[in-house]
Design a protein around this motif. Structure first.
Motif, PDB file in Angstrom:
ATOM      1  N   ARG A  88       0.809  -1.197   0.079  1.00  0.00           N
ATOM      2  CA  ARG A  88      -0.096   0.054   0.004  1.00  0.00           C
ATOM      3  C   ARG A  88       0.940   1.251  -0.023  1.00  0.00           C
ATOM      4  N   HIS A  89       1.914   1.288   0.808  1.00  0.00           N
ATOM      5  CA  HIS A  89       2.806   2.203   0.833  1.00  0.00           C
ATOM      6  C   HIS A  89       3.465   2.614  -0.417  1.00  0.00           C
ATOM      7  N   PHE A  90       4.014   1.668  -1.222  1.00  0.00           N
ATOM      8  CA  PHE A  90       4.447   1.590  -2.395  1.00  0.00           C
ATOM      9  C   PHE A  90       3.726   2.304  -3.550  1.00  0.00           C
ATOM     10  N   GLN A  91       2.474   1.922  -3.403  1.00  0.00           N
ATOM     11  CA  GLN A  91       1.273   2.427  -4.468  1.00  0.00           C
ATOM     12  C   GLN A  91       1.167   4.050  -4.144  1.00  0.00           C
ATOM     13  N   HIS A  92       1.222   4.324  -2.697  1.00  0.00           N
ATOM     14  CA  HIS A  92       1.001   5.728  -2.224  1.00  0.00           C
ATOM     15  C   HIS A  92       2.180   6.580  -3.174  1.00  0.00           C
ATOM     16  N   GLU A  93       3.558   5.924  -2.967  1.00  0.00           N
ATOM     17  CA  GLU A  93       4.527   6.600  -3.662  1.00  0.00           C
ATOM     18  C   GLU A  93       4.597   6.670  -5.065  1.00  0.00           C
ATOM     19  N   GLU A  94       3.935   5.545  -5.651  1.00  0.00           N
ATOM     20  CA  GLU A  94       3.957   5.670  -6.953  1.00  0.00           C
ATOM     21  C   GLU A  94       2.922   6.633  -7.479  1.00  0.00           C
ATOM     22  N   THR A  95       1.750   6.933  -6.962  1.00  0.00           N
ATOM     23  CA  THR A  95       0.737   7.740  -7.298  1.00  0.00           C
ATOM     24  C   THR A  95       1.296   9.230  -7.016  1.00  0.00           C
ATOM     25  N   LEU A  96       1.864   9.546  -5.919  1.00  0.00           N
ATOM     26  CA  LEU A  96       2.600  10.751  -5.775  1.00  0.00           C
ATOM     27  C   LEU A  96       3.530  11.109  -6.822  1.00  0.00           C
ATOM     28  N   MET A  97       4.220  10.210  -7.205  1.00  0.00           N
ATOM     29  CA  MET A  97       5.246  10.298  -8.640  1.00  0.00           C
ATOM     30  C   MET A  97       4.644  10.547  -9.821  1.00  0.00           C
TER      31      MET A  97
END
Length: 149
Positions: free
Chosen positions: A57-66
């Motif tokens: 979930r955290h990785f998805q959050h970072e990727e969404t921000l990026m």
């Protein structure tokens, strides 16, 4: 000193991501402590799976921000996430097949992978997200390089 403890050197300037990093490290510390106290794989399996789920979930959050920022490191960072998830999945499979291999050192090794990712991948990526002028400069440089070839 605890090798999985949050350190000031990990602060990225993006509070929501820093909080997620802190939460992941806290989950790993709790897992390591439970195993050191004698908990078996079956007793901590749900915690281990929750940690893996939170990492995804955290990785998805970072990727969404990026993606929203058109971050020039998006593809390489996403690949780093996929590699780390593959490594973590391998550890999970190994301890499911051989529960006695789940030791405090196993959790420490997972934590070290996460910490290395934070230091080497996240901090440079997050620097650009928290410094829009540098992000714009990187985006312009990448566009220029694409046009040359």
């Amino acid at each position: 000193m605890d090798g999985l403890a949050w350190q000031a050197a990990f602060v990225s300037g993006l509070a929501e991501i820093d909080q997620e990093h802190q939460a992941l490290l806290a989950m790993l510390q709790q897992l390591r402590s439970a195993i050191a106290a004698g908990a078996t794989f079956s007793q901590v399996k749900s915690q281990l799976l929750a940690c893996a789920s939170e990492t995804q979930r955290h990785f998805q959050h970072e990727e969404t921000l990026m993606a929203a920022a058109n971050h020039p490191l998006y593809l390489s960072h996403r690949a780093a996430h996929q590699n780390l998830l593959r490594d973590l999945s391998g550890v999970l499979e190994e301890v499911q097949e051989h529960p006695t291999k789940l030791t405090p050192e196993t959790i420490e090794a997972i934590g070290n992978l996460v910490l290395r990712h934070i230091r080497e991948e996240d901090l440079p990526m997050l620097y650009l997200l928290t410094h829009p002028e540098e992000l714009a400069r990187q985006q312009a440089a990448e566009l220029t390089a694409e046009n040359v070839f």
